[in-house]
Design an enzyme around this catalytic site. Structure first.
Site, PDB file in Angstrom:
ATOM      1  N   ALA B  17       0.840  -1.194   0.000  1.00  0.00           N
ATOM      2  CA  ALA B  17       0.000   0.000   0.000  1.00  0.00           C
ATOM      3  C   ALA B  17       0.884   1.256   0.000  1.00  0.00           C
ATOM      4  CB  ALA B  17      -0.969  -0.063   1.175  1.00  0.00           C
ATOM      5  N   SER B  18       0.434   2.316   0.661  1.00  0.00           N
ATOM      6  CA  SER B  18       1.161   3.584   0.557  1.00  0.00           C
ATOM      7  C   SER B  18       2.620   3.490   0.994  1.00  0.00           C
ATOM      8  CB  SER B  18       0.465   4.669   1.382  1.00  0.00           C
ATOM      9  OG  SER B  18       0.209   4.210   2.688  1.00  0.00           O
ATOM     10  N   MET B  19       2.889   2.639   1.980  1.00  0.00           N
ATOM     11  CA  MET B  19       4.271   2.607   2.460  1.00  0.00           C
ATOM     12  C   MET B  19       5.212   1.992   1.437  1.00  0.00           C
ATOM     13  SD  MET B  19       3.781   2.371   6.534  1.00  0.00           S
ATOM     14  CE  MET B  19       2.059   1.917   6.690  1.00  0.00           C
ATOM     15  N   TYR B  22       5.206   5.078  -1.511  1.00  0.00           N
ATOM     16  CA  TYR B  22       6.048   6.222  -1.129  1.00  0.00           C
ATOM     17  C   TYR B  22       7.515   5.840  -0.921  1.00  0.00           C
ATOM     18  CZ  TYR B  22       1.416   8.178   0.057  1.00  0.00           C
ATOM     19  OH  TYR B  22       0.097   8.588   0.030  1.00  0.00           O
TER      20      TYR B  22
END
Lengths: 258, 258
Positions: B17-19, B22
């Site tokens: 996911a976002s981790m 990013y």
């Protein structure tokens, strides 16, 4: 792999010497490019510190085999700083005569453009040299006397930068004049270069900005502009984040409507 | 592409996911991993912010088609923070019940392991939550009252982290207990997390260290350890850098020998 059917992504490849090899160090320009295209394109690193265009040419077919199932959409080619080193009496070392440098770049460029009908190429001209820092590096690494010897100068590098630009124009490739762009910045000597030669985080930022300017320029390739490219999986989903407060607020509103 | 014959590189894929999405921001752990394996492995980013394991499972075959010519050597799987969100009355949102979370992870894990005989998997358990910062984020984004609502808690996330670890053990995958590792750090709440949930640069460093520890652990896969892997083009070359001072010093020595 993972680039079939609906979710095949364009491939960007960075091919160059140390300034490519180091492009994923903290605040590096390669990492920033990857981040910028995080759901749109894959970025592969083909950086080999110390290389001149002779080695780049020799290794070309090994690194970029023909008829690959996934040819790159964009190749960024970044050689020149090493070619511009002073020639040595022994004939060893990084130096490549400027006419050969141009010829090598032409071959590399034309080879990359032949990888597919849609492969685009951007050449990066070498950044400027801050000679005083080069002397300091020599002193630290090899002792006091070494500081009397310069490995490269800013003027020599300018000539290679201009050669790179002229090849790009001749071949119809995009080009970043990094030699000029960096020197527009005040204190570029120490702000944009880490050792009089390699890019600092700030130098990398300038490179990235210039690269994006080429990618976005009107006569270039719209399909490589992040804002115009398809992002993977952007359709709304029932699993999208919703904050408990918003949910509660909404159910209050629904109650109020009853 | 570019991974044929002598110079085919192992492929590492980061799926989460976002981790993960990013992970190439400044000082991100994905960029650091890419840098560490710069002449050895390719790192691809498959990060989708907001995703839970339901979406991860649904998109699996699209993102990772079977019988790909270049299956990954390593897949890092990093989902759980969103699954651990509080359930909402409407049934919308990121929440996935813990038993389903485990089952989804099992399926993803087993699918990845089936991509090739040599594909290895590491699961990352979700990092801890700093609840006070989550309330602040809610207040800033949605107004004062929103701070009364927590989107997730540290205790819920611990349960999902433990579930992740147990699936990894059951499936024979490597695992990073990021929930614990981060909490060993003093001031982890603000040092290692940026908004009570996402990783700061420091949090990313801990993730990378733990990931490398798994890769280097004795019962894991030696062929994925950077120190044991072949680096591209390390053979000596007549074009290797030689400083003019060294060249001059050497020719003096040669003269002295005559």
């Amino acid at each position: 792999m993972m680039m079939q059917a609906g979710h095949r992504r364009p491939l960007f490849v960075l091919y160059g010497a140390s300034m490519v090899e180091y492009a994923f160090r903290p605040e590096g320009w390669g990492a920033a490019l990857t981040n910028m295209y995080s759901r749109q394109a894959d970025v592969l690193l083909r950086g080999y510190k110390g290389w001149n265009t002779r080695r780049a040419l020799e290794a070309l077919e090994t690194i970029f085999p023909k008829n690959s199932p996934i040819p790159p959409s964009l190749v960024v080619i970044f050689f020149g700083t090493n070619d511009a080193a002073f020639p040595l009496p022994s004939g060893r070392g990084q130096y490549v005569p400027i006419l050969e440098y141009k010829d090598n770049l032409r071959h590399i460029c034309s080879y990359m453009m032949g990888l597919s009908d849609t492969t685009r190429v951007i050449l990066i001209a070498p950044p400027p040299i801050f000679e005083e820092a080069r002397r300091t590096v020599a002193r630290v690494r090899f002792g006091e006397k070494a500081a009397e010897y310069l490995d490269r100068t800013n003027e020599r590098t300018r000539a290679y930068a201009e050669a790179c630009i002229s090849v790009a124009q001749e071949m119809g490739a995009g080009v970043v004049n990094l030699w000029s762009a960096i020197q527009k910045k005040s204190n570029w000597q120490t702000e944009c270069l880490s050792d009089g030669m390699h890019l600092s985080a700030e130098g990398g930022k300038i490179l990235l900005e210039e690269l994006l300017t080429v990618i976005k320029s009107e006569n270039w390739v719209p399909s490589l502009i992040a804002e115009h490219m398809r992002s993977d999986f952007t359709e709304p989903s029932p699993y999208d984040m919703i904050h408990p407060y918003l949910e509660a607020a909404q159910s209050c509103n629904e109650t109020a409507l009853l």
